[in-house]
Write a protein that holds these residues in place. Structure first.
Motif, PDB file in Angstrom:
ATOM      1  N   THR A  14       0.786  -1.082   0.004  1.00 52.30           N
ATOM      2  CA  THR A  14      -0.012  -0.044   0.047  1.00 52.30           C
ATOM      3  C   THR A  14       0.767   1.361   0.140  1.00 52.30           C
ATOM      4  OG1 THR A  14      -1.829  -1.148   1.117  1.00 52.30           O
ATOM      5  CG2 THR A  14      -1.860   1.339   1.239  1.00 52.30           C
TER       6      THR A  14
ATOM      7  N   CYS B   5     -11.211  13.845  -5.492  1.00 55.52           N
ATOM      8  CA  CYS B   5     -10.580  13.108  -4.384  1.00 55.52           C
ATOM      9  C   CYS B   5      -9.855  13.932  -3.267  1.00 55.52           C
ATOM     10  CB  CYS B   5      -9.541  12.198  -4.872  1.00 55.52           C
ATOM     11  SG  CYS B   5     -10.101  10.803  -6.033  1.00 55.52           S
TER      12      CYS B   5
ATOM     13  N   SER C 266      -6.428   9.661  -1.371  1.00 56.76           N
ATOM     14  CA  SER C 266      -6.278   8.577  -2.408  1.00 56.76           C
ATOM     15  C   SER C 266      -4.852   7.589  -1.853  1.00 56.76           C
ATOM     16  CB  SER C 266      -5.872   8.989  -3.752  1.00 56.76           C
ATOM     17  OG  SER C 266      -6.629   9.803  -4.359  1.00 56.76           O
TER      18      SER C 266
ATOM     19  N   SER D  25      -4.795  -1.655  -7.412  1.00 54.66           N
ATOM     20  CA  SER D  25      -6.113  -1.349  -6.932  1.00 54.66           C
ATOM     21  C   SER D  25      -6.037   0.182  -6.138  1.00 54.66           C
ATOM     22  CB  SER D  25      -6.484  -2.167  -5.720  1.00 54.66           C
ATOM     23  OG  SER D  25      -7.672  -1.854  -4.940  1.00 54.66           O
ATOM     24  N   ASN D  26      -6.742   1.194  -6.851  1.00 55.27           N
ATOM     25  CA  ASN D  26      -6.678   2.799  -6.268  1.00 55.27           C
ATOM     26  C   ASN D  26      -7.953   2.676  -5.651  1.00 55.27           C
ATOM     27  OD1 ASN D  26      -4.277   2.777  -7.497  1.00 55.27           O
ATOM     28  ND2 ASN D  26      -4.923   4.171  -9.361  1.00 55.27           N
ATOM     29  N   ARG D  27      -7.745   3.523  -4.652  1.00 57.13           N
ATOM     30  CA  ARG D  27      -8.933   3.848  -3.782  1.00 57.13           C
ATOM     31  C   ARG D  27      -8.956   5.598  -3.571  1.00 57.13           C
ATOM     32  NH1 ARG D  27     -11.339   1.657   1.251  1.00 57.13           N
ATOM     33  NH2 ARG D  27     -10.163   3.236   2.239  1.00 57.13           N
ATOM     34  N   CYS D  28     -10.219   6.185  -3.685  1.00 58.67           N
ATOM     35  CA  CYS D  28     -10.272   7.524  -3.556  1.00 58.67           C
ATOM     36  C   CYS D  28     -11.554   7.965  -2.761  1.00 58.67           C
ATOM     37  CB  CYS D  28     -10.277   8.275  -5.032  1.00 58.67           C
ATOM     38  SG  CYS D  28     -11.453   9.846  -4.986  1.00 58.67           S
ATOM     39  N   LYS D  29     -10.753   8.705  -1.605  1.00 59.70           N
ATOM     40  CA  LYS D  29     -12.253   9.158  -0.898  1.00 59.70           C
ATOM     41  C   LYS D  29     -12.378  10.473  -1.294  1.00 59.70           C
ATOM     42  CE  LYS D  29     -12.998  10.546   3.959  1.00 59.70           C
ATOM     43  NZ  LYS D  29     -12.448  10.500   5.369  1.00 59.70           N
TER      44      LYS D  29
ATOM     45  N   TRP E  66     -15.896   6.487  -0.621  1.00 58.91           N
ATOM     46  CA  TRP E  66     -14.692   5.904  -1.486  1.00 58.91           C
ATOM     47  C   TRP E  66     -15.097   5.280  -2.735  1.00 58.91           C
ATOM     48  CZ3 TRP E  66      -9.755   6.104   0.530  1.00 58.91           C
ATOM     49  CH2 TRP E  66      -9.520   6.691   1.565  1.00 58.91           C
ATOM     50  N   ASN E  67     -14.301   5.492  -3.480  1.00 58.27           N
ATOM     51  CA  ASN E  67     -14.371   4.826  -5.018  1.00 58.27           C
ATOM     52  C   ASN E  67     -13.324   4.116  -5.224  1.00 58.27           C
ATOM     53  OD1 ASN E  67     -16.903   5.875  -6.032  1.00 58.27           O
ATOM     54  ND2 ASN E  67     -16.023   7.643  -6.350  1.00 58.27           N
ATOM     55  N   GLN E  68     -13.323   3.115  -5.920  1.00 61.03           N
ATOM     56  CA  GLN E  68     -12.305   2.217  -6.083  1.00 61.03           C
ATOM     57  C   GLN E  68     -12.202   1.801  -7.583  1.00 61.03           C
ATOM     58  OE1 GLN E  68     -11.822  -0.662  -3.073  1.00 61.03           O
ATOM     59  NE2 GLN E  68     -10.594  -2.013  -4.391  1.00 61.03           N
TER      60      GLN E  68
ATOM     61  N   GLN F  55      -9.877  -0.996 -10.294  1.00 65.21           N
ATOM     62  CA  GLN F  55      -8.909  -2.186 -10.397  1.00 65.21           C
ATOM     63  C   GLN F  55      -8.394  -1.864 -11.772  1.00 65.21           C
ATOM     64  OE1 GLN F  55      -8.782  -4.334  -7.829  1.00 65.21           O
ATOM     65  NE2 GLN F  55     -10.193  -3.221  -6.466  1.00 65.21           N
TER      66      GLN F  55
END
Length: 180
Positions: free
Chosen positions: A40, A55, A58, A73-77, A83-85, A87
């Motif tokens: 991570t 975002c 992230s 795997s990217n996550r964005c608050k 949260w969006n993700q 792949q």
């Protein structure tokens, strides 16, 4: 007369090409031990990017696959707290070179036009312990300052900024991670 005219045109075009921002030398990259790079990473800051326009925080998780490619795997608050993700898969642009990767995310557009949707992901810098990294695009439009933790010391931040500036990135436009 014709060769003089051709020479003048060639010189004029070369002068225009040499003065363009697009023709600067590409940024330097740094070979990457993908086993150490996986895991991570938290985004400390980034240059503005359309897909991350909402975002405020992230993070990315990279996992080495058996075939040598990398699961992404990217996550964005977002500003509203949701949260969006996304792949994706990354792979070397050139065999044996782990510093310049193609990244393709799995979405409707990438399935529709796979040749147009792979992004260049260049690892410009990582420290010896793989605690911080700089990732950018060779055209210098995109840049990410990454860390294994959500914050870094001001000394580390200043070091990353200095490296990015030396590579030709405009750090004055960086968007910084918002605290919780």
């Amino acid at each position: 007369m014709r060769s003089l005219l051709l020479s003048c045109i060639t010189l004029a075009l070369a002068g225009c090409a040499g003065s363009s921002e697009e023709h600067r030398a590409p940024p330097n990259t740094q070979q990457v031990d993908l086993k150490r790079y996986q895991g991570t990473w938290y985004e400390l800051a980034r240059l503005p990017m359309f897909f991350q326009r909402n975002c405020v925080q992230s993070e990315a998780h990279y996992g080495l696959r058996e075939d040598g490619r990398i699961d992404v795997s990217n996550r964005c608050k977002e500003k509203d707290g949701e949260w969006n993700q996304a792949q994706g898969i990354a792979e070397a642009q050139q065999p044996g070179r782990t510093d310049k990767l193609w990244v393709r995310f799995d979405n409707w557009f990438s399935r529709l036009a796979p040749g147009l949707t792979k992004g260049e992901y260049w690892v410009l810098y990582h420290d010896q312990d793989y605690r911080v990294a700089l990732v950018g695009h060779p055209n210098r439009e995109y840049l990410w300052l990454l860390s294994r933790s959500e914050t870094v010391s001001s000394q580390t931040r200043d070091q990353l900024l200095a490296i990015a500036r030396k590579q030709g990135y405009d750090t004055s436009k960086l968007i910084w991670r918002q605290a919780d």
